[in-house]
Design a protein around this motif. Sequence first.
Motif, PDB file in Angstrom:
ATOM      1  N   HIS A   1      -3.572  20.757  -6.291  1.00  0.00           N
ATOM      2  CA  HIS A   1      -4.392  19.630  -6.983  1.00  0.00           C
ATOM      3  C   HIS A   1      -4.807  18.514  -6.119  1.00  0.00           C
ATOM      4  O   HIS A   1      -5.783  17.830  -6.257  1.00  0.00           O
ATOM      5  CB  HIS A   1      -3.290  19.064  -8.292  1.00  0.00           C
ATOM      6  N   LEU A   2      -3.857  17.987  -5.472  1.00  0.00           N
ATOM      7  CA  LEU A   2      -4.169  16.885  -4.374  1.00  0.00           C
ATOM      8  C   LEU A   2      -5.154  17.292  -3.583  1.00  0.00           C
ATOM      9  O   LEU A   2      -6.101  16.520  -3.057  1.00  0.00           O
ATOM     10  CB  LEU A   2      -2.635  16.593  -3.820  1.00  0.00           C
ATOM     11  N   VAL A   3      -5.175  18.445  -2.805  1.00  0.00           N
ATOM     12  CA  VAL A   3      -6.005  18.843  -1.812  1.00  0.00           C
ATOM     13  C   VAL A   3      -7.460  18.845  -2.597  1.00  0.00           C
ATOM     14  O   VAL A   3      -8.408  18.559  -1.959  1.00  0.00           O
ATOM     15  CB  VAL A   3      -5.702  19.892  -1.323  1.00  0.00           C
TER      16      VAL A   3
ATOM     17  N   PHE B   1      -6.192  10.859 -12.444  1.00  0.00           N
ATOM     18  CA  PHE B   1      -5.569  11.931 -12.739  1.00  0.00           C
ATOM     19  C   PHE B   1      -5.358  11.683 -14.303  1.00  0.00           C
ATOM     20  O   PHE B   1      -4.658  10.673 -14.469  1.00  0.00           O
ATOM     21  CB  PHE B   1      -4.339  12.128 -11.949  1.00  0.00           C
ATOM     22  N   CYS B   2      -5.741  12.558 -15.285  1.00  0.00           N
ATOM     23  CA  CYS B   2      -5.545  12.342 -16.705  1.00  0.00           C
ATOM     24  C   CYS B   2      -4.509  13.355 -17.128  1.00  0.00           C
ATOM     25  O   CYS B   2      -5.108  14.553 -17.570  1.00  0.00           O
ATOM     26  CB  CYS B   2      -6.792  12.484 -17.402  1.00  0.00           C
ATOM     27  N   PRO B   3      -3.188  13.431 -17.042  1.00  0.00           N
ATOM     28  CA  PRO B   3      -2.385  14.591 -17.571  1.00  0.00           C
ATOM     29  C   PRO B   3      -2.567  14.666 -19.158  1.00  0.00           C
ATOM     30  O   PRO B   3      -2.968  13.539 -19.888  1.00  0.00           O
ATOM     31  CB  PRO B   3      -0.840  13.918 -17.503  1.00  0.00           C
TER      32      PRO B   3
ATOM     33  N   THR C   1       0.969  11.255  -6.365  1.00  0.00           N
ATOM     34  CA  THR C   1      -0.403  10.568  -6.071  1.00  0.00           C
ATOM     35  C   THR C   1      -0.062   9.202  -5.460  1.00  0.00           C
ATOM     36  O   THR C   1      -0.747   8.487  -5.173  1.00  0.00           O
ATOM     37  CB  THR C   1      -1.136  10.331  -7.269  1.00  0.00           C
ATOM     38  N   ALA C   2       0.870   8.836  -5.462  1.00  0.00           N
ATOM     39  CA  ALA C   2       1.300   7.342  -4.964  1.00  0.00           C
ATOM     40  C   ALA C   2       0.932   6.956  -3.489  1.00  0.00           C
ATOM     41  O   ALA C   2       0.614   5.782  -3.297  1.00  0.00           O
ATOM     42  CB  ALA C   2       2.791   7.288  -5.175  1.00  0.00           C
ATOM     43  N   ALA C   3       1.019   7.867  -2.753  1.00  0.00           N
ATOM     44  CA  ALA C   3       0.596   7.741  -1.380  1.00  0.00           C
ATOM     45  C   ALA C   3      -0.956   7.691  -1.019  1.00  0.00           C
ATOM     46  O   ALA C   3      -1.214   7.160   0.141  1.00  0.00           O
ATOM     47  CB  ALA C   3       1.266   8.980  -0.565  1.00  0.00           C
ATOM     48  N   ASP C   4      -1.586   7.927  -1.998  1.00  0.00           N
ATOM     49  CA  ASP C   4      -3.160   8.026  -1.597  1.00  0.00           C
ATOM     50  C   ASP C   4      -3.790   6.550  -2.291  1.00  0.00           C
ATOM     51  O   ASP C   4      -3.765   6.799  -3.475  1.00  0.00           O
ATOM     52  CB  ASP C   4      -3.727   9.207  -1.819  1.00  0.00           C
TER      53      ASP C   4
ATOM     54  N   PHE D   1      -6.340   7.466  -5.403  1.00  0.00           N
ATOM     55  CA  PHE D   1      -5.697   8.189  -6.614  1.00  0.00           C
ATOM     56  C   PHE D   1      -4.835   7.237  -7.630  1.00  0.00           C
ATOM     57  O   PHE D   1      -4.275   6.176  -7.117  1.00  0.00           O
ATOM     58  CB  PHE D   1      -4.693   9.199  -6.210  1.00  0.00           C
ATOM     59  N   GLU D   2      -5.126   7.612  -8.929  1.00  0.00           N
ATOM     60  CA  GLU D   2      -4.259   6.705  -9.815  1.00  0.00           C
ATOM     61  C   GLU D   2      -4.179   7.772 -11.180  1.00  0.00           C
ATOM     62  O   GLU D   2      -4.960   8.564 -11.029  1.00  0.00           O
ATOM     63  CB  GLU D   2      -5.257   5.358 -10.194  1.00  0.00           C
ATOM     64  N   VAL D   3      -3.250   7.175 -11.872  1.00  0.00           N
ATOM     65  CA  VAL D   3      -3.068   8.107 -13.095  1.00  0.00           C
ATOM     66  C   VAL D   3      -3.276   7.230 -14.403  1.00  0.00           C
ATOM     67  O   VAL D   3      -2.937   5.946 -14.320  1.00  0.00           O
ATOM     68  CB  VAL D   3      -1.551   8.568 -13.015  1.00  0.00           C
ATOM     69  N   SER D   4      -3.912   7.918 -15.220  1.00  0.00           N
ATOM     70  CA  SER D   4      -4.176   7.235 -16.629  1.00  0.00           C
ATOM     71  C   SER D   4      -3.234   7.893 -17.798  1.00  0.00           C
ATOM     72  O   SER D   4      -3.237   9.172 -17.706  1.00  0.00           O
ATOM     73  CB  SER D   4      -5.557   7.533 -16.972  1.00  0.00           C
TER      74      SER D   4
END
Length: 200
Positions: free
Chosen positions: A12-14, A30-32, A57-60, A63-66
């Motif tokens: 997913h990250l790649v 990213f939307c789980p 995703t914290a290191a990039d 990227f953020e998460v919703s």
Amino acid sequence: MGGTFDPLHHGHLVAASEVADRFDLQRVIFCPSGAPWHKTTPTTSAEDRYLMTVIATAADPRFEVSRVDIDRDGPTYTVDTLRDLHEGFARAHPHDSAEWFFITGADALTEIVGWHDPDGIIERAHLVGVTRPGHQLADPGLPEGVVTLIEIPALSISSSDIRQRVSEGKPIDYLVPEGVARWIRKHRLYADRQHSGGAS
């Protein structure tokens, strides 16, 4: 980028990184999913999947998460995800415009004409289908120019395989980010169960 992320893995990250580079994206959200209408119920809670995605995703900084899908009641429909993200962006940035892309597995796009309000999805975002190299796809029957397909070597990893490996006591190191592996071990996710289903 939508998905159950049960769990999110390096594939997913790649994929997110490759698409961000290809289209010069400022960020990937990213939307789980909450309760995906077209899949079986995820094996872990929405909160576990959300927190694993945050960890992964914290290191990039791109990227953020919703929480938009897991906080919405009822089944998760892509058109609702895109609508809510558009509205949130418009409130936060009333004088700005943005070009939107929806990243998902290319296999899923072959079924998009059967999704809830496919025209509404196409109106709101350019579709990006990520796939493993050499994988042949059926024509989804969508208008020309609304879909881009990108091959991602790391997509040979799948969430279902990871769940199976955990249930069998096999290692998942280097298949998922280290923090996700620790979360799975700490909370005994996927352990002592048998899993079936396609790759995700």
